[in-house]
Motif scaffolding. Sequence first.
Motif, mmCIF file in Angstrom:
data_model
loop_
_atom_site.group_PDB
_atom_site.id
_atom_site.type_symbol
_atom_site.label_atom_id
_atom_site.label_comp_id
_atom_site.label_asym_id
_atom_site.label_seq_id
_atom_site.Cartn_x
_atom_site.Cartn_y
_atom_site.Cartn_z
ATOM 1 N N PRO A 18 -5.953 7.293 -10.358
ATOM 2 C CA PRO A 18 -5.258 6.174 -11.009
ATOM 3 C C PRO A 18 -6.073 4.878 -10.937
ATOM 4 N N ARG A 19 -6.088 4.185 -12.051
ATOM 5 C CA ARG A 19 -6.786 2.914 -12.217
ATOM 6 C C ARG A 19 -6.371 2.369 -13.567
ATOM 7 N N GLN A 20 -6.789 1.177 -13.886
ATOM 8 C CA GLN A 20 -6.515 0.651 -15.217
ATOM 9 C C GLN A 20 -7.225 1.536 -16.243
ATOM 10 N N PRO A 50 -3.421 -5.195 -6.567
ATOM 11 C CA PRO A 50 -2.822 -4.968 -5.251
ATOM 12 C C PRO A 50 -1.308 -5.191 -5.194
ATOM 13 N N LEU A 51 -0.742 -5.991 -6.096
ATOM 14 C CA LEU A 51 0.695 -6.262 -6.061
ATOM 15 C C LEU A 51 1.429 -5.863 -7.335
ATOM 16 N N SER A 52 0.763 -5.143 -8.239
ATOM 17 C CA SER A 52 1.475 -4.748 -9.457
ATOM 18 C C SER A 52 0.859 -3.506 -10.089
ATOM 19 N N GLU A 75 0.830 -1.205 0.000
ATOM 20 C CA GLU A 75 0.000 0.000 0.000
ATOM 21 C C GLU A 75 0.866 1.257 0.000
ATOM 22 N N ARG A 76 1.954 1.236 0.737
ATOM 23 C CA ARG A 76 2.844 2.394 0.802
ATOM 24 C C ARG A 76 3.599 2.552 -0.521
ATOM 25 N N VAL A 77 4.090 1.451 -1.062
ATOM 26 C CA VAL A 77 4.824 1.507 -2.329
ATOM 27 C C VAL A 77 3.927 2.062 -3.430
ATOM 28 N N PHE A 78 2.702 1.549 -3.517
ATOM 29 C CA PHE A 78 1.828 1.991 -4.591
ATOM 30 C C PHE A 78 1.238 3.370 -4.346
ATOM 31 N N CYS A 89 6.029 -2.641 -12.385
ATOM 32 C CA CYS A 89 6.537 -2.869 -11.028
ATOM 33 C C CYS A 89 5.647 -3.904 -10.371
ATOM 34 N N ARG A 90 6.281 -4.906 -9.820
ATOM 35 C CA ARG A 90 5.554 -5.981 -9.162
ATOM 36 C C ARG A 90 6.171 -6.204 -7.804
ATOM 37 N N LEU A 91 5.338 -6.413 -6.785
ATOM 38 C CA LEU A 91 5.826 -6.725 -5.445
ATOM 39 C C LEU A 91 5.600 -8.204 -5.170
ATOM 40 N N VAL A 92 6.651 -8.844 -4.664
ATOM 41 C CA VAL A 92 6.590 -10.270 -4.341
ATOM 42 C C VAL A 92 6.823 -10.405 -2.840
ATOM 43 N N PRO A 93 5.832 -10.917 -2.092
ATOM 44 C CA PRO A 93 6.028 -11.095 -0.650
ATOM 45 C C PRO A 93 7.136 -12.114 -0.375
#
Length: 162
Positions: free
Chosen positions: A49-51, A73-75, A17-20, A93-97
């Motif tokens: 912002p949205r698709q 939520p992750l990209s 949430e902070r990154v995005f 940009c993609r976040l991987v837990p």
Amino acid sequence: MIRYEIAATTVTTAPPERVFAVLDDFSNWPRWMPSLERVRIELPPNDHPRQGYRFKLHGMFVHAEMEVIDYTPLSRATRFRISFPPFQGINRCRLVPLDDGRYRIERLDQLELPDLVAHVIDATQRKRFEQLALEFLHALRRVVEQTPNGTITSSSPTGQSD
């Protein structure tokens, strides 16, 4: 048309949430993103912002049309078309837990260059693109780990606060 990819990764303690929140705050990109210090960003009024979200970047010589093509939520991914030199591509940009509560941020740039432009861009310029991708990730990590809510608090390039 010649295509190539540039990939870079880093690890952060900041939640998605902070990154995005930082990535989606397009008007503040020039405050933290390398090489955008002198770029003006034109956003559509009363839109979020949205698709499918579209906006423009205006530099001294370069102009870009941008469209958000992935918004999960992750990209996030943005398709762009640059005016000079003319080329297009996608920034993703993609976040991987990770198991320890941190997140790996993966940046992938997919560039499509006309043959003439690709022949002018040599290995030195490609290295510069790779360096910019790393600088982007380091700047993003610095911002999201230093600001609790992911907002930018410095003044704008014109010296005025927003």
